[in-house]
Design a protein around this motif. Structure first.
Motif, PDB file in Angstrom:
ATOM      1  N   GLY A  75       7.067  86.212   2.146  1.00 10.06           N
ATOM      2  CA  GLY A  75       6.116  86.711   3.127  1.00 10.06           C
ATOM      3  C   GLY A  75       5.027  85.741   3.550  1.00 10.06           C
ATOM      4  N   GLU A  76       5.005  84.559   3.009  1.00 10.55           N
ATOM      5  CA  GLU A  76       4.005  83.580   3.411  1.00 10.55           C
ATOM      6  C   GLU A  76       4.706  82.270   3.708  1.00 10.55           C
ATOM      7  OE1 GLU A  76       0.486  83.199   1.076  1.00 10.55           O
ATOM      8  OE2 GLU A  76       0.658  85.233   0.348  1.00 10.55           O
ATOM      9  N   VAL A  77       4.169  81.540   4.673  1.00  9.54           N
ATOM     10  CA  VAL A  77       4.822  80.298   5.057  1.00  9.54           C
ATOM     11  C   VAL A  77       4.338  79.100   4.260  1.00  9.54           C
ATOM     12  CG1 VAL A  77       5.362  81.043   7.390  1.00  9.54           C
ATOM     13  CG2 VAL A  77       3.190  79.898   6.938  1.00  9.54           C
ATOM     14  N   GLY A  78       3.224  79.206   3.582  1.00  9.34           N
ATOM     15  CA  GLY A  78       2.683  78.046   2.904  1.00  9.34           C
ATOM     16  C   GLY A  78       2.895  78.013   1.411  1.00  9.34           C
ATOM     17  N   THR A  79       3.487  79.041   0.856  1.00 14.46           N
ATOM     18  CA  THR A  79       3.635  79.080  -0.590  1.00 14.46           C
ATOM     19  C   THR A  79       5.101  79.075  -0.976  1.00 14.46           C
ATOM     20  OG1 THR A  79       3.637  81.486  -0.610  1.00 14.46           O
ATOM     21  CG2 THR A  79       1.518  80.409  -0.863  1.00 14.46           C
ATOM     22  N   ARG A  80       5.329  78.646  -2.174  1.00 12.48           N
ATOM     23  CA  ARG A  80       6.676  78.720  -2.708  1.00 12.48           C
ATOM     24  C   ARG A  80       6.566  78.760  -4.224  1.00 12.48           C
ATOM     25  NH1 ARG A  80       9.209  72.768  -1.725  1.00 12.48           N
ATOM     26  NH2 ARG A  80       8.058  71.734  -3.365  1.00 12.48           N
ATOM     27  N   PRO A  81       7.538  79.348  -4.857  1.00 18.07           N
ATOM     28  CA  PRO A  81       7.484  79.407  -6.320  1.00 18.07           C
ATOM     29  C   PRO A  81       7.719  78.033  -6.925  1.00 18.07           C
ATOM     30  CG  PRO A  81       9.567  80.226  -5.535  1.00 18.07           C
ATOM     31  CD  PRO A  81       8.713  79.969  -4.314  1.00 18.07           C
ATOM     32  N   GLY A  82       7.279  77.863  -8.158  1.00 20.36           N
ATOM     33  CA  GLY A  82       7.503  76.614  -8.868  1.00 20.36           C
ATOM     34  C   GLY A  82       8.942  76.501  -9.320  1.00 20.36           C
ATOM     35  N   SER A  83       9.217  75.451 -10.046  1.00 20.00           N
ATOM     36  CA  SER A  83      10.584  75.191 -10.475  1.00 20.00           C
ATOM     37  C   SER A  83      11.026  76.115 -11.597  1.00 20.00           C
ATOM     38  CB  SER A  83      10.712  73.749 -10.947  1.00 20.00           C
ATOM     39  OG  SER A  83       9.949  73.562 -12.123  1.00 20.00           O
ATOM     40  N   GLY A  84      10.050  76.728 -12.301  1.00 19.09           N
ATOM     41  CA  GLY A  84      10.390  77.594 -13.414  1.00 19.09           C
ATOM     42  C   GLY A  84      10.474  76.851 -14.725  1.00 19.09           C
ATOM     43  N   HIS A  85      10.317  75.551 -14.680  1.00 21.54           N
ATOM     44  CA  HIS A  85      10.364  74.739 -15.888  1.00 21.54           C
ATOM     45  C   HIS A  85       8.947  74.559 -16.424  1.00 21.54           C
ATOM     46  CE1 HIS A  85      14.576  73.644 -15.306  1.00 21.54           C
ATOM     47  NE2 HIS A  85      14.271  73.573 -14.027  1.00 21.54           N
ATOM     48  N   ILE A  86       8.744  74.933 -17.644  1.00 27.10           N
ATOM     49  CA  ILE A  86       7.442  74.782 -18.269  1.00 27.10           C
ATOM     50  C   ILE A  86       7.489  73.548 -19.152  1.00 27.10           C
ATOM     51  CG2 ILE A  86       5.778  75.803 -19.849  1.00 27.10           C
ATOM     52  CD1 ILE A  86       6.835  78.546 -18.925  1.00 27.10           C
ATOM     53  N   ILE A  87       6.533  72.685 -18.953  1.00 26.00           N
ATOM     54  CA  ILE A  87       6.456  71.470 -19.757  1.00 26.00           C
ATOM     55  C   ILE A  87       5.376  71.672 -20.810  1.00 26.00           C
ATOM     56  CG2 ILE A  87       5.934  69.014 -19.738  1.00 26.00           C
ATOM     57  CD1 ILE A  87       6.931  69.012 -16.813  1.00 26.00           C
ATOM     58  N   ILE A  88       5.741  71.494 -22.058  1.00 24.49           N
ATOM     59  CA  ILE A  88       4.798  71.651 -23.150  1.00 24.49           C
ATOM     60  C   ILE A  88       4.485  70.268 -23.712  1.00 24.49           C
ATOM     61  CG2 ILE A  88       4.388  72.688 -25.412  1.00 24.49           C
ATOM     62  CD1 ILE A  88       6.348  74.894 -24.557  1.00 24.49           C
ATOM     63  N   LEU A  89       3.194  69.968 -23.784  1.00 29.22           N
ATOM     64  CA  LEU A  89       2.754  68.672 -24.285  1.00 29.22           C
ATOM     65  C   LEU A  89       2.134  68.840 -25.668  1.00 29.22           C
ATOM     66  CD1 LEU A  89       0.986  67.369 -21.049  1.00 29.22           C
ATOM     67  CD2 LEU A  89       3.359  67.023 -21.734  1.00 29.22           C
ATOM     68  N   ASP A  90       2.264  67.803 -26.481  1.00 29.72           N
ATOM     69  CA  ASP A  90       1.591  67.825 -27.783  1.00 29.72           C
ATOM     70  C   ASP A  90       0.148  67.338 -27.613  1.00 29.72           C
ATOM     71  OD1 ASP A  90       1.621  65.038 -27.643  1.00 29.72           O
ATOM     72  OD2 ASP A  90       3.189  64.803 -29.151  1.00 29.72           O
ATOM     73  N   ALA A  91      -0.574  67.219 -28.701  1.00 34.48           N
ATOM     74  CA  ALA A  91      -1.987  66.847 -28.649  1.00 34.48           C
ATOM     75  C   ALA A  91      -2.211  65.468 -28.045  1.00 34.48           C
ATOM     76  CB  ALA A  91      -2.592  66.913 -30.046  1.00 34.48           C
ATOM     77  N   THR A  92      -1.227  64.602 -28.092  1.00 37.21           N
ATOM     78  CA  THR A  92      -1.374  63.255 -27.530  1.00 37.21           C
ATOM     79  C   THR A  92      -0.927  63.182 -26.074  1.00 37.21           C
ATOM     80  OG1 THR A  92       0.847  62.559 -28.199  1.00 37.21           O
ATOM     81  CG2 THR A  92      -0.945  62.223 -29.808  1.00 37.21           C
ATOM     82  N   GLY A  93      -0.457  64.278 -25.536  1.00 36.88           N
ATOM     83  CA  GLY A  93      -0.015  64.312 -24.152  1.00 36.88           C
ATOM     84  C   GLY A  93       1.440  63.980 -23.968  1.00 36.88           C
ATOM     85  N   GLN A  94       2.165  63.858 -25.052  1.00 39.69           N
ATOM     86  CA  GLN A  94       3.601  63.562 -24.984  1.00 39.69           C
ATOM     87  C   GLN A  94       4.377  64.874 -24.823  1.00 39.69           C
ATOM     88  OE1 GLN A  94       5.021  60.419 -25.008  1.00 39.69           O
ATOM     89  NE2 GLN A  94       2.882  59.802 -24.823  1.00 39.69           N
ATOM     90  N   ARG A  95       5.435  64.795 -24.082  1.00 39.21           N
ATOM     91  CA  ARG A  95       6.291  65.954 -23.860  1.00 39.21           C
ATOM     92  C   ARG A  95       7.025  66.313 -25.142  1.00 39.21           C
ATOM     93  NH1 ARG A  95      10.379  65.924 -18.730  1.00 39.21           N
ATOM     94  NH2 ARG A  95       8.915  67.130 -17.549  1.00 39.21           N
ATOM     95  N   LEU A  96       7.000  67.601 -25.501  1.00 40.17           N
ATOM     96  CA  LEU A  96       7.761  68.057 -26.660  1.00 40.17           C
ATOM     97  C   LEU A  96       9.202  68.264 -26.239  1.00 40.17           C
ATOM     98  CD1 LEU A  96       5.310  70.652 -28.227  1.00 40.17           C
ATOM     99  CD2 LEU A  96       5.785  68.344 -29.018  1.00 40.17           C
ATOM    100  N   LYS A  97      10.113  67.893 -27.090  1.00 34.43           N
ATOM    101  CA  LYS A  97      11.536  68.045 -26.794  1.00 34.43           C
ATOM    102  C   LYS A  97      12.097  69.169 -27.643  1.00 34.43           C
ATOM    103  CE  LYS A  97      12.186  63.289 -25.491  1.00 34.43           C
ATOM    104  NZ  LYS A  97      12.924  62.074 -25.670  1.00 34.43           N
ATOM    105  N   PHE A  98      12.843  70.038 -26.989  1.00 33.45           N
ATOM    106  CA  PHE A  98      13.483  71.155 -27.681  1.00 33.45           C
ATOM    107  C   PHE A  98      14.977  70.974 -27.629  1.00 33.45           C
ATOM    108  CE2 PHE A  98       9.393  72.773 -26.325  1.00 33.45           C
ATOM    109  CZ  PHE A  98       8.944  73.355 -27.490  1.00 33.45           C
ATOM    110  N   GLN A  99      15.651  71.358 -28.688  1.00 40.42           N
ATOM    111  CA  GLN A  99      17.102  71.203 -28.732  1.00 40.42           C
ATOM    112  C   GLN A  99      17.779  72.533 -28.738  1.00 40.42           C
ATOM    113  OE1 GLN A  99      18.823  68.019 -29.992  1.00 40.42           O
ATOM    114  NE2 GLN A  99      17.020  66.760 -29.770  1.00 40.42           N
TER     115      GLN A  99
END
Length: 70
Positions: free
Chosen positions: A46-70
């Motif tokens: 219903g709006e022309v300027g918005t769109r949903p995100g990719s759905g991927h949530i990125i979780i970072l650790d305390a140092t800002g590094q991406r956590l990897k899940f298996q």
């Protein structure tokens, strides 16, 4: 208002006036696939300027590094 948002509003106005997404895009110089995507997004959200995100949530650790899940 940004130029891109203005194009989207013009596209939606043409479609609401009865033009197909392909023809509206052609009149505005917008590629067919882009016009169809914008039309689909407008109809779904219903709006022309918005769109949903990719759905991927990125979780970072305390140092800002991406956590990897298996």
């Amino acid at each position: 208002m940004t130029e891109r948002r203005e194009q989207r509003l013009q596209l939606v106005a043409l479609i609401d006036a009865g033009f197909s997404a392909t023809e509206a895009g052609r009149r505005l110089g917008i590629p067919r696939t882009t016009a169809k995507g914008w039309t689909r997004r407008y109809r779904n959200f219903g709006e022309v300027g918005t769109r949903p995100g990719s759905g991927h949530i990125i979780i970072l650790d305390a140092t800002g590094q991406r956590l990897k899940f298996q």
